[in-house]
Enzyme design. Structure first.
Site, PDB file in Angstrom:
ATOM      1  N   ASP A   1       0.432   1.760   8.972  1.00  0.00           N
ATOM      2  CA  ASP A   1      -0.043   0.966  10.118  1.00  0.00           C
ATOM      3  C   ASP A   1       0.936   0.962  11.285  1.00  0.00           C
ATOM      4  O   ASP A   1       0.567   0.624  12.400  1.00  0.00           O
ATOM      5  CB  ASP A   1      -0.298  -0.487   9.683  1.00  0.00           C
ATOM      6  CG  ASP A   1      -1.327  -0.591   8.582  1.00  0.00           C
ATOM      7  OD1 ASP A   1      -2.117   0.350   8.431  1.00  0.00           O
ATOM      8  OD2 ASP A   1      -1.327  -1.610   7.869  1.00  0.00           O
TER       9      ASP A   1
ATOM     10  N   ASP B   1       5.867  -5.283   5.871  1.00  0.00           N
ATOM     11  CA  ASP B   1       6.298  -6.660   6.132  1.00  0.00           C
ATOM     12  C   ASP B   1       6.145  -7.584   4.924  1.00  0.00           C
ATOM     13  O   ASP B   1       7.015  -8.425   4.675  1.00  0.00           O
ATOM     14  CB  ASP B   1       5.602  -7.236   7.375  1.00  0.00           C
ATOM     15  CG  ASP B   1       4.096  -7.033   7.353  1.00  0.00           C
ATOM     16  OD1 ASP B   1       3.598  -6.377   6.414  1.00  0.00           O
ATOM     17  OD2 ASP B   1       3.431  -7.541   8.260  1.00  0.00           O
TER      18      ASP B   1
ATOM     19  N   ASP C   1       3.260  -1.092  12.048  1.00  0.00           N
ATOM     20  CA  ASP C   1       3.278  -2.387  12.720  1.00  0.00           C
ATOM     21  C   ASP C   1       4.517  -3.241  12.427  1.00  0.00           C
ATOM     22  O   ASP C   1       4.534  -4.435  12.721  1.00  0.00           O
ATOM     23  CB  ASP C   1       2.006  -3.179  12.367  1.00  0.00           C
ATOM     24  CG  ASP C   1       1.874  -3.418  10.856  1.00  0.00           C
ATOM     25  OD1 ASP C   1       2.715  -2.902  10.091  1.00  0.00           O
ATOM     26  OD2 ASP C   1       0.931  -4.123  10.462  1.00  0.00           O
TER      27      ASP C   1
ATOM     28  N   ARG D   1       0.632  -4.977  -4.976  1.00  0.00           N
ATOM     29  CA  ARG D   1       0.790  -6.008  -3.941  1.00  0.00           C
ATOM     30  C   ARG D   1       1.225  -7.343  -4.567  1.00  0.00           C
ATOM     31  O   ARG D   1       0.929  -8.412  -4.055  1.00  0.00           O
ATOM     32  CB  ARG D   1      -0.512  -6.176  -3.165  1.00  0.00           C
ATOM     33  CG  ARG D   1      -0.880  -4.941  -2.333  1.00  0.00           C
ATOM     34  CD  ARG D   1      -1.976  -5.248  -1.339  1.00  0.00           C
ATOM     35  NE  ARG D   1      -2.477  -4.064  -0.679  1.00  0.00           N
ATOM     36  CZ  ARG D   1      -1.918  -3.499   0.384  1.00  0.00           C
ATOM     37  NH1 ARG D   1      -0.841  -4.017   0.904  1.00  0.00           N
ATOM     38  NH2 ARG D   1      -2.446  -2.423   0.925  1.00  0.00           N
TER      39      ARG D   1
ATOM     40  N   GLY E   1       0.846  -1.201   0.000  1.00  0.00           N
ATOM     41  CA  GLY E   1       0.000   0.000   0.000  1.00  0.00           C
ATOM     42  C   GLY E   1       0.873   1.240   0.000  1.00  0.00           C
ATOM     43  O   GLY E   1       1.922   1.254   0.648  1.00  0.00           O
TER      44      GLY E   1
ATOM     45  N   ARG F   1      -4.910  -2.601  10.014  1.00  0.00           N
ATOM     46  CA  ARG F   1      -4.801  -4.048   9.801  1.00  0.00           C
ATOM     47  C   ARG F   1      -4.858  -4.804  11.124  1.00  0.00           C
ATOM     48  O   ARG F   1      -5.888  -4.760  11.785  1.00  0.00           O
ATOM     49  CB  ARG F   1      -3.542  -4.402   9.007  1.00  0.00           C
ATOM     50  CG  ARG F   1      -3.717  -5.700   8.237  1.00  0.00           C
ATOM     51  CD  ARG F   1      -2.449  -6.145   7.577  1.00  0.00           C
ATOM     52  NE  ARG F   1      -2.119  -5.427   6.376  1.00  0.00           N
ATOM     53  CZ  ARG F   1      -2.670  -5.610   5.184  1.00  0.00           C
ATOM     54  NH1 ARG F   1      -3.612  -6.509   5.042  1.00  0.00           N
ATOM     55  NH2 ARG F   1      -2.293  -4.928   4.151  1.00  0.00           N
TER      56      ARG F   1
ATOM     57  N   THR G   1       4.914   1.906   6.267  1.00  0.00           N
ATOM     58  CA  THR G   1       3.505   1.546   6.400  1.00  0.00           C
ATOM     59  C   THR G   1       2.819   2.549   7.318  1.00  0.00           C
ATOM     60  O   THR G   1       3.373   2.900   8.357  1.00  0.00           O
ATOM     61  CB  THR G   1       3.273   0.126   6.965  1.00  0.00           C
ATOM     62  OG1 THR G   1       1.883  -0.002   7.289  1.00  0.00           O
ATOM     63  CG2 THR G   1       4.090  -0.192   8.192  1.00  0.00           C
TER      64      THR G   1
HETATM   65  O1  F6P Z   1      -1.126  -1.828   5.007  1.00  0.00           O
HETATM   66  C1  F6P Z   1      -1.579  -0.563   4.760  1.00  0.00           C
HETATM   67  C2  F6P Z   1      -3.052  -0.528   4.602  1.00  0.00           C
HETATM   68  O2  F6P Z   1      -3.393   0.817   4.371  1.00  0.00           O
HETATM   69  C3  F6P Z   1      -3.874  -1.140   5.722  1.00  0.00           C
HETATM   70  O3  F6P Z   1      -4.043  -0.323   6.835  1.00  0.00           O
HETATM   71  C4  F6P Z   1      -5.171  -1.387   5.019  1.00  0.00           C
HETATM   72  O4  F6P Z   1      -5.902  -2.315   5.687  1.00  0.00           O
HETATM   73  C5  F6P Z   1      -4.716  -1.847   3.675  1.00  0.00           C
HETATM   74  O5  F6P Z   1      -3.452  -1.261   3.451  1.00  0.00           O
HETATM   75  C6  F6P Z   1      -5.662  -1.464   2.560  1.00  0.00           C
HETATM   76  O6  F6P Z   1      -5.206  -2.035   1.391  1.00  0.00           O
HETATM   77  P1  F6P Z   1      -5.657  -1.631  -0.097  1.00  0.00           P
HETATM   78  O7  F6P Z   1      -4.923  -0.410  -0.472  1.00  0.00           O
HETATM   79  O8  F6P Z   1      -5.261  -2.802  -0.909  1.00  0.00           O
HETATM   80  O9  F6P Z   1      -7.133  -1.376  -0.032  1.00  0.00           O
END
Ligand code: F6P
Length: 338
Positions: free
Chosen positions: A127, A103, A129, A72, A10, A171, A125
């Site tokens: 997040d 990660d 995390d 991804r 992301g 997440r 990230t």
């Molecule tokens: O890992 C980053 C993140 O923004 C998470 O917080 C979220 O759940 C996910 O990516 C959303 O992913 P996408 O951009 O594929 O909707």
């Protein structure tokens, strides 16, 4: 040296600031050459790249997103995917690869390291995390966006005597929820690290309203649902709406849900994230020239260090009890007859 760069997973505010720092120091101080692989690992697998020069990185410091775009894509999930990556890197005569990612992305970096390729990871990230580092860039921007949203939700909740549930990203961890919830003065903060009982949450809100407060703000971190991506993660979102419906049923107070979603990931990075991203970029290119490979750049206290990639991938970094205690210290305890 000839150095490859990619951004995976992301997107996150600050990616361009890292790219700029790596390329500027590499060109100005080491006469390096840079190849930017496009759309994360997909660009390495399928050999899509662009030359990165001082001109191509000019003006990108405050820009959100990533000039290299992202995906991804997980080469480890495709037959011969890792070998395809190695072949592309060899074809381009890349001496080392700098990988900006969380990660999932870094798990592929580690696979290339294990295959003998010279890699350096940079933690990214919103997040927050990734273990081994105190903060990931992008997190501060996301927290500021969520805090501003909570402030705005406060005034409209107050004007309408409503409960508003704000769903934020994270997440498996509640970093954005707990930081923005505390900074925004939310009445209840719900995170995966602390399982909750909805009846207790409803009672907390009822008690608060019985004290003469006629509105409440609840912040909740997303929960998983739906289709999996190539790293095995299900799509997230929607829990805020479900919790809002349940709270309205249990309290009788009019309740609304707000899902912040990708707004938290878009736009310009905060000054803190520009600074952290720039320090990570300089740390990354310095690690390359020290031949400190198989490592991830990390923030420990106020220092930029490198740690083994394996350590960064060992577990998800979750919110600690210290911050949970801060949040709970601000919340009125529920009447135990509930
Ligand atoms: O890992 C980053 C993140 O923004 C998470 O917080 C979220 O759940 C996910 O990516 C959303 O992913 P996408 O951009 O594929 O909707």
């Amino acid at each position: 040296m000839k150095i490859g760069i990619l951004t995976g997973g992301g997107d996150c505010p600050g990616l361009n600031a890292v790219i700029r720092a790596v390329v500027r120091k590499g060109i100005f101080h080491h006469k390096d050459e840079f190849v930017g692989f496009l759309e994360g690992w997909r660009g390495v697998m399928e050999d899509h790249s662009t030359k990165l020069t001082l001109d191509s990185i000019a003006g990108i410091l405050p820009r959100g997103g990533t000039i290299l775009r992202t995906s991804r894509t997980n080469p480890a999930k495709k037959e011969g995917g890792i070998q395809q990556c190695l072949d592309t890197l060899t074809r381009h005569k890349i001496d080392s690869l700098v990988v900006l990612g969380g990660d999932d992305t870094q798990s592929v970096t580690y696979k290339l390291d294990q295959a003998g390729f010279k890699v350096v990871g940079i933690p990214k990230t919103i997040d927050n995390d990734l273990s081994g580092t105190d903060f990931c860039f992008g997190f501060d921007t996301a927290v500021n966006i969520a805090t501003e949203a909570i402030d705005r939700v406060h005034t409209t909740a107050e004007a309408h005597n409503r409960v508003i549930v704000v769903e934020v990203m994270g997440r498996d961890s509640g970093w954005i929820a707990i930081y923005s919830g505390i900074a925004g003065g939310a009445d209840v903060i719900l995170i995966p690290e602390r399982p909750f009982d909805l009846n207790e949450v409803a009672e907390t809100i009822r008690q608060r309203h019985a004290r003469g407060r006629y509105f409440s703000v609840v912040v909740i971190a997303v929960a998983e649902k739906g289709k999996k991506d190539e790293f095995g993660h299900v799509r997230l979102g929607g829990v805020g709406t479900i919790i809002a419906q349940e709270l309205e049923k249990r309290t009788g107070f009019e309740t609304r849900a707000v899902v912040l979603g990708h707004i938290q990931r878009g736009g310009s990075p905060t000054a803190f994230d520009r600074m952290l991203a720039t320090r990570y970029g300089i740390g990354g290119i310095d690690a390359v020239h020290r031949h400190d490979f198989g490592k991830m750049v990390a923030l420990r206290g106020t220092d930029i260090v490198t740690i083994p990639l394996k350590e960064a991938l060992s577990r998800t970094r979750t919110v600690g009890q210290d911050l949970i205690d801060v949040a709970m210290g601000l919340r009125e305890p529920v009447n135990k007859s509930v």
